[in-house]
Design an enzyme around this catalytic site. Structure first.
Site, PDB file in Angstrom:
ATOM      1  N   ARG A 122       0.845  -1.196   0.000  1.00 42.56           N
ATOM      2  CA  ARG A 122       0.000   0.000   0.000  1.00 42.56           C
ATOM      3  C   ARG A 122       0.882   1.249   0.000  1.00 42.56           C
ATOM      4  O   ARG A 122       1.997   1.229   0.529  1.00 42.56           O
ATOM      5  CB  ARG A 122      -0.888   0.024   1.254  1.00 42.56           C
ATOM      6  N   TYR A 271      -1.430  -3.382  -7.027  1.00 44.31           N
ATOM      7  CA  TYR A 271      -1.204  -4.271  -5.884  1.00 44.31           C
ATOM      8  C   TYR A 271      -2.226  -4.114  -4.769  1.00 44.31           C
ATOM      9  O   TYR A 271      -2.564  -2.997  -4.366  1.00 44.31           O
ATOM     10  CB  TYR A 271       0.189  -3.994  -5.299  1.00 44.31           C
ATOM     11  N   LYS A 280      -9.532  -2.143   1.538  1.00 43.84           N
ATOM     12  CA  LYS A 280      -9.223  -1.029   2.431  1.00 43.84           C
ATOM     13  C   LYS A 280      -9.991   0.236   2.030  1.00 43.84           C
ATOM     14  O   LYS A 280     -10.465   0.988   2.869  1.00 43.84           O
ATOM     15  CB  LYS A 280      -7.721  -0.762   2.435  1.00 43.84           C
ATOM     16  N   HIS A 300     -11.024  -2.424  11.335  1.00 43.47           N
ATOM     17  CA  HIS A 300      -9.928  -3.284  10.889  1.00 43.47           C
ATOM     18  C   HIS A 300      -9.789  -4.416  11.908  1.00 43.47           C
ATOM     19  O   HIS A 300      -8.859  -4.417  12.724  1.00 43.47           O
ATOM     20  CB  HIS A 300      -8.654  -2.428  10.814  1.00 43.47           C
ATOM     21  N   SER A 322      -1.608  -4.105  10.704  1.00 42.92           N
ATOM     22  CA  SER A 322      -1.248  -5.044   9.639  1.00 42.92           C
ATOM     23  C   SER A 322      -0.048  -5.898  10.065  1.00 42.92           C
ATOM     24  O   SER A 322       0.882  -5.401  10.692  1.00 42.92           O
ATOM     25  CB  SER A 322      -0.870  -4.276   8.377  1.00 42.92           C
ATOM     26  N   ASP A 347      -9.845  -9.843   8.658  1.00 44.54           N
ATOM     27  CA  ASP A 347      -9.287  -8.502   8.446  1.00 44.54           C
ATOM     28  C   ASP A 347     -10.252  -7.354   8.750  1.00 44.54           C
ATOM     29  O   ASP A 347      -9.832  -6.342   9.271  1.00 44.54           O
ATOM     30  CB  ASP A 347      -8.782  -8.378   7.000  1.00 44.54           C
ATOM     31  N   ARG A 442       1.806 -12.195  -0.642  1.00 48.18           N
ATOM     32  CA  ARG A 442       0.442 -12.510  -0.201  1.00 48.18           C
ATOM     33  C   ARG A 442      -0.118 -13.767  -0.828  1.00 48.18           C
ATOM     34  O   ARG A 442       0.293 -14.176  -1.913  1.00 48.18           O
ATOM     35  CB  ARG A 442      -0.486 -11.353  -0.610  1.00 48.18           C
TER      36      ARG A 442
HETATM   37  C1  OXD Z   1      -3.269  -4.619   5.651  1.00 47.27           C
HETATM   38  C2  OXD Z   1      -3.861  -5.723   4.877  1.00 47.27           C
HETATM   39  O1  OXD Z   1      -2.329  -3.982   5.187  1.00 47.27           O
HETATM   40  O2  OXD Z   1      -4.745  -6.395   5.415  1.00 47.27           O
HETATM   41  O3  OXD Z   1      -3.747  -4.370   6.765  1.00 47.27           O
HETATM   42  O4  OXD Z   1      -3.471  -5.916   3.728  1.00 47.27           O
HETATM   43 MN    MN Z   2      -5.469  -5.491   7.193  1.00 47.63          MN
END
Ligand code: OXD
Ligand code: MN
Length: 660
Positions: A122, A271, A280, A300, A322, A347, A442
């Protein structure tokens, strides 16, 4: 283009969110150009570009959204996703043809994507929320301080930025139209989005992460949806060669949220959280704003069920920054034989107090986009089973027998297997000093495949939540578990969360960062207003407020070793919480909250030698510093927007810590 200044004009007192279903960026642009009426235009002009699906099946508002963006982004062709298996095969075929994924023959329908190494996480510095009033989005920081609770831009400036990027950005490419539901299709707690993207990788991943297809369109009818526009920002023909066949445009990346129009526009990155816009961008940033408007919470948080041997089951949610092990906890194999953990989500939780005052949660997602490194049969056997089929891996290493590898799997691949690193280094060895897999590599895998999915994970009513757990990676000073004295103290605990930095974003090193509610990168609106929203739930007498906890699995001893074994053994902490929620008298007050009474944590059968006194100690100096750090943070970052109740909690903590 390139550098983006955060503009700080237009201060105001708290403004109301308005005009929420205003026209999309593309329709405003095309209206400006043609001065015509957005809702009555013919759409036949783009019909010939549709290679898959039927334009006529789209509800009118969706059709116009597609049409406006086709005119803006100029894709060659259009694919309207129906969510079918045939479509999945087509997407996988196209991705292979373009060299973006390759099959992993050792596994069942699993695929490996390697990105441009410049597009791996991110990009928080380029993630913006555009509202008329800056203060709707971010607190006004103390003079001279740089704000860390989100980036604001005015809608006009944002339009200028978008206008520099999106026109013609999909030339030569296919635009995928993805109708998706966050949450079970048709649930009163769910919301619908339409993502338009020029990435088949995004289309294939969205199918896993959300509920996609024709059924969603039927449920939507002519209702409103969150508009999600995404482009990798690399029109064809290419001006320069791609890296790993992965189109992206890091120089001009921007991830824009326009909550007053229920709109997301993301450019330049293919990505994860930058491009799978349901996650998100929608479920947390836009979701938190919808929650504020409509009286609920988008958080979250993982959601888990925990059942004891008497068949009594409770559901907890837990917020961790995260890469702190949310997925591991959500799928935990309990070390206490009396307990069984089931997974609802790993998540994100959308939560609402129902008419009986019970807090109910749904997982808005349908898949797991989990961090691969550290996942193994030892740490998370359920995830290992889940990802053995129908999974897209990104930026992990591959083995010579057609499987996957990452840090943490050392004991689980035969010694004779050769490893190719995520950067393509053949015959990779740890001695080379580089990582085999990117730390933010991932797996993208269907939740339904997880062997311990809870029977109610898709229940449209959601599951009843009895405890809220906050936590972080805190190598020093913070006990294994403590309980808030009440809701307000619990909200303070969420507000004061801190954790070591993560690889999921662009931050470097092991610094301890403030990460309130694990939402720092994901707040859709002013954090001070968010705190007020949380506090407001204590005002309604009929609300049955869950108990709130803070946990820390990561405390280290003088020699840098973890003091608590973690993973399945964390069930011992969940057991204590379970019994507390049931009203057991097994806690004693301390300066920071209620701690387990001596002997009340079930340690039966624990193999490791744990120094419980050290694990639960509250060092006075450390906590005095903690109070000072948090006071500074609130003063600088939240300043006048900090609710007085939170300051009162901090002062109370300070007095108790000083008296230690
Ligand atoms: C994060 C994710 O960055 O879940 O929190 O990808
Ligand atoms: Mn997350």
């Amino acid at each position: 283009m390139g550098s983006l200044d955060i503009k700080t004009k237009r201060l105001s007192v708290e403004g109301k969110l308005k005009d929420v279903n205003g026209p999309s960026f593309s329709s405003r642009i095309s209206q400006e150009i043609k001065g015509n009426n957005a809702l009555n235009r013919p759409y036949q002009s783009i019909a010939s570009q549709v290679l898959y699906g039927r334009l006529n099946d789209l509800p009118k508002k969706v059709r116009h959204y597609v049409e406006d963006n086709v005119k803006l982004c100029k894709p060659d062709t259009i694919h309207i996703c129906d969510g079918s298996e045939r479509e999945n095969e087509l997407l996988l075929y196209l991705l292979q043809r373009d060299g973006m994924i390759k099959p992993l023959p050792k596994m069942d329908n699993c695929w490996l994507a390697r990105t441009d190494p410049k597009d791996v996480a991110r990009v928080e510095s380029r993630t913006f929320i555009a509202t008329e009033e800056m203060r709707d989005t971010i607190p006004v920081v103390k003079n001279g301080v740089t704000g860390t609770l989100g980036n604001w831009m005015s809608p006009e400036d944002m339009d200028t930025e978008l206008n520099m990027r999106f026109p013609g950005c999909m030339k030569g490419r296919t635009m995928y139209v993805i109708p998706f539901s966050m949450g079970p299709v048709g649930s009163a707690l769910s919301k619908i989005g339409i993502e338009l993207t020029d990435s088949a990788y995004v289309a294939a991943s969205m199918r896993i992460m959300t509920r996609v297809g024709t059924k969603v369109l039927k449920t939507l009818g002519n209702g409103d949806f969150v508009k999600c526009l995404h482009s990798v920002g690399v029109p064809l023909p290419l001006k320069e060669p791609l890296n790993n066949n992965w189109p992206c445009n890091p120089k001009d990346t921007i991830i824009a949220h326009l909550p007053e129009r229920n709109e997301i526009c993301s450019f330049g990155s293919g990505y994860g959280g930058n491009s799978l816009l349901g996650k998100k961008c929608f479920a947390l940033r836009i979701g938190s704003i919808l929650g504020k408007r409509e009286g609920w919470l988008a958080e979250h948080m993982l959601i888990l069920g925990i059942e004891n041997s008497k068949g009594v089951k409770k559901y907890f949610v837990a917020a961790f920054p995260s890469a702190c092990g949310k997925t591991n906890l959500a799928m935990m194999k309990s070390a206490l034989p009396d307990y069984k953990v089931t997974c609802v989500g790993d998540d994100i939780a959308w939560m609402r107090f129902d008419k009986d005052g019970k807090l109910r949660a749904i997982n808005p997602e349908a898949g797991f986009f989990g961090v691969a490194p550290g996942t193994s049969m030892k740490t998370n056997p359920m995830a290992m089973e889940t990802i053995s089929r129908n999974t897209i891996f990104t930026n992990v290493a591959e083995t010579s027998d057609g499987g996957v590898f990452w840090e943490g799997l050392e004991g689980e691949v035969p010694r004779t297997t050769k490893i190719k690193s995520w950067l393509g280094v053949e015959d990779w060895h740890p001695e080379q000093g580089k990582q085999a897999a990117h730390p933010n590599s991932r797996f993208c895998t269907p939740a339904a495949q997880c062997p311990i999915m809870d029977e109610k994970w898709q229940d449209p009513e959601g599951v009843p939540i009895e405890a809220i757990i906050f936590g972080g990676r805190r190598p020093e000073g913070i006990p294994l578990v403590y309980e808030a004295f009440n809701w307000q103290h619990g909200v303070y605990m969420g507000a004061s969360m801190r954790s070591e930095a993560t690889a999921a974003a662009e931050h470097k090193g092991k610094v301890i960062m403030h990460d309130p509610f694990a939402m720092r990168p994901f707040f859709g609106y002013n954090f001070g207003h968010y705190l007020k929203h949380w506090l407001s739930f204590q005002d309604k007498e009929t609300n049955k407020l869950p108990k709130i906890y803070h946990v820390n699995w990561f405390r280290k001893d003088k020699n840098g070793r973890f003091m608590w074994p973690g993973f399945g053994e964390n069930a011992r902490v969940l057991d204590w919480i379970f019994r507390r929620v049931d009203g057991e008298d097994c806690a004693v007050p301390s300066a920071i909250g209620n701690l387990p009474k001596k002997g009340s944590l079930n340690l039966e059968g624990l193999q490791d030698n744990v120094d419980m006194d050290a694990l639960f100690s509250i060092p006075k100096d450390y906590w005095q510093q903690e109070v000072r750090d948090i006071a500074k943070y609130f003063d600088e970052q939240v300043h006048e927007d900090l609710p007085p109740e939170i300051m009162k909690e901090l002062r109370g903590l300070e007095a108790r810590v000083n008296a230690l």
